[in-house]
Design an enzyme around this catalytic site. Structure first.
Site, PDB file in Angstrom:
ATOM      1  N   ASP A   1       4.093  -4.012  -5.685  1.00  9.48           N
ATOM      2  CA  ASP A   1       4.656  -5.287  -5.221  1.00  9.48           C
ATOM      3  C   ASP A   1       6.179  -5.199  -5.157  1.00  9.48           C
ATOM      4  O   ASP A   1       6.801  -5.634  -4.182  1.00  9.48           O
ATOM      5  CB  ASP A   1       4.268  -6.426  -6.174  1.00  9.48           C
ATOM      6  CG  ASP A   1       2.846  -6.933  -5.927  1.00  9.48           C
ATOM      7  OD1 ASP A   1       2.224  -6.485  -4.946  1.00  9.48           O
ATOM      8  OD2 ASP A   1       2.375  -7.775  -6.718  1.00  9.48           O
TER       9      ASP A   1
ATOM     10  N   GLU B   1       0.837  -1.216   0.000  1.00  4.83           N
ATOM     11  CA  GLU B   1       0.000   0.000   0.000  1.00  4.83           C
ATOM     12  C   GLU B   1       0.866   1.259   0.000  1.00  4.83           C
ATOM     13  O   GLU B   1       0.577   2.235  -0.695  1.00  4.83           O
ATOM     14  CB  GLU B   1      -0.942   0.016   1.212  1.00  4.83           C
ATOM     15  CG  GLU B   1      -1.998  -1.080   1.214  1.00  4.83           C
ATOM     16  CD  GLU B   1      -2.850  -1.072  -0.038  1.00  4.83           C
ATOM     17  OE1 GLU B   1      -3.207   0.025  -0.509  1.00  4.83           O
ATOM     18  OE2 GLU B   1      -3.142  -2.165  -0.560  1.00  4.83           O
TER      19      GLU B   1
HETATM   20 ZN   LIG Z   1      -2.425  -2.573  -4.820  1.00  9.78          ZN
END
Ligand SMILES: [Zn+2]
Length: 422
Positions: free
Chosen positions: A368, A281
């Protein structure tokens, strides 16, 4: 009624979109069924046979329900556009309340409410039948009804005045009204983003700061500090009030910013996994995805209003659906154009969704990768993604074309591959 050339174009657009959606849905179902009999080798250590079977059934059930909604929506749209009810209701409204901005805002608002009432049975079925059958639903009838009431009151308090103001701008600013209207709507959206965490979200959920001194809190704040992510609070939201599905997000700007973890997420993941989800996030923030998405939606608002302003000057557009031309009162032509644009926009924007999703999947890969860098290891995030896929009964074997079209996130395999490659 003889259809005008443009009305025929609109009809074709509606049909083509519905057929494309049904075709994609069938394609995906067939793909899922082909793999349904045994857990694909690659997922062996991740899900057991019964869970896999449930995920297949969940995917198929959602997909069949989606087909019914697609057909209903298309039929409703055709009925609304070609049944003559819209121009009839519009003239009735004007006759009853006079040709004023208030009356026309009232018409648009009443129409919006009517549409949401029509879709209520589908929302009810999705929550209390479909989600319930697979053990996800935790919403009570009372919560569900209250959510609808609160949503309605927010629309009355926020949506209706905005609508009136937009129509007033037509009167106040003349032919360039659409620029002012776009600026107003964007300012309103920004304000909403600013106040939502403090004023609107607490109407629906409870937010509890992670307890002082807990190892999870220490760990997550250490991560925020390490990644230079300014946050004052990390809060847990009672997502379990409505569903067992889980999520995490951050919201608000500046000192209103907070990181929110669903309680369902906290109970499903181990601490290192939660840390990796939060790192993902934070990655969205650090890579400026929020700003970029905001910029795109701002452009979208301008394009939308420009389109409405242009269409409102084309008599063939609203006459194609039975609306009369009203000389002398610009808003009386702009309002039907707005309404028709809102109804028809989806038939065009649908075809852009693969592009938009391509873009958002790129953001997911970047977030990621950021999580992997900031934790120094890909494993916690890989584990977290696997666990969440399993708990949410996500489709493990979507058809590639289907996922290209609809998925805002890469599939589990795609994300794992990217995370583990170097
Ligand atoms: Zn995401």
């Amino acid at each position: 009624m003889a259809l005008s050339p443009f009305a025929i174009v609109a009809l074709v657009l509606i049909f083509v979109r519905a057929i494309a959606e049904l075709w994609l849905s069938r394609l995906n179902q067939r793909h899922v069924r082909v793999h349904a009999n045994e857990v694909p080798l690659i997922f062996h250590e991740m899900v057991d046979e019964p869970t896999y079977r449930r995920s297949v059934n969940y995917t198929l059930a959602k997909s069949r329900f989606g087909e019914i909604v697609t057909v209903f929506d298309a039929a409703l749209l055709i009925g609304l556009l070609f049944g003559g009810v819209l121009p009839w209701a519009f003239e009735k409204f004007m006759a009853a309340f006079g040709i004023s901005d208030w009356a026309m805002a009232g018409f648009l608002f009443a129409f919006g409410i009517a549409l949401s009432i029509i879709s209520l049975p589908f929302a009810w079925y999705a929550q209390f039948k479909l989600e319930d059958r697979f053990g996800f639903n935790t919403t009570t009838m009372k919560t569900w009804a209250l959510d609808r009431v609160k949503g309605f009151l927010l629309a009355v308090l926020l949506g209706f005045p905005l609508l009136v103001l937009v129509l007033k701008l037509i009167e106040w600013t003349g032919p360039n009204w659409w620029i002012w209207a776009a600026v107003l709507v964007i300012a309103f959206q920004l304000l909403l983003m600013l106040i939502a965490p403090a004023v609107i979200m607490p109407l629906f959920n409870k937010f509890t700061p992670l307890p002082e001194g807990s190892t999870l809190r220490e760990r997550l704040f250490a991560l925020a500090k390490r990644t230079d992510f300014p946050t004052r609070s990390i809060e847990v939201m009672d997502g379990s009030k409505r569903s067992h599905h889980s999520n995490a997000f951050f919201t608000g700007f500046g000192r209103f910013r907070k990181i929110v973890l669903f309680d369902t997420l906290v109970s499903q993941l181990a601490e290192p996994e939660l840390e990796s989800v939060l790192a993902h996030e934070i990655g969205h923030y650090k890579k400026r995805h929020v700003l970029k998405s905001l910029a795109v939606s701002i452009v979208g608002v301008f394009v939308g209003f420009a389109a409405v302003a242009w269409l409102a000057r084309q008599q063939w557009f609203y006459r194609a659906f039975g609306f009369e031309h009203h000389a002398g009162f610009a808003a009386a032509n702009i309002v039907p154009a707005m309404l028709l644009f809102a109804l028809l926009a989806g038939t065009i924007s649908f075809w852009f969704s693969p592009l938009i999703h391509l873009w958002s999947r790129r953001f997911e890969y970047e977030a990621d990768a950021f999580a992997r860098e900031s934790i120094g290891d890909a494993q916690p995030l890989v584990q977290a993604l696997r666990r969440l896929t399993e708990k949410n009964l996500s489709n493990l074997t979507p058809h590639p074309l289907y996922s290209r079209f609809y998925y805002s996130h890469p599939t589990l395999l795609e994300r794992e591959r990217a995370l583990l490659s170097r």
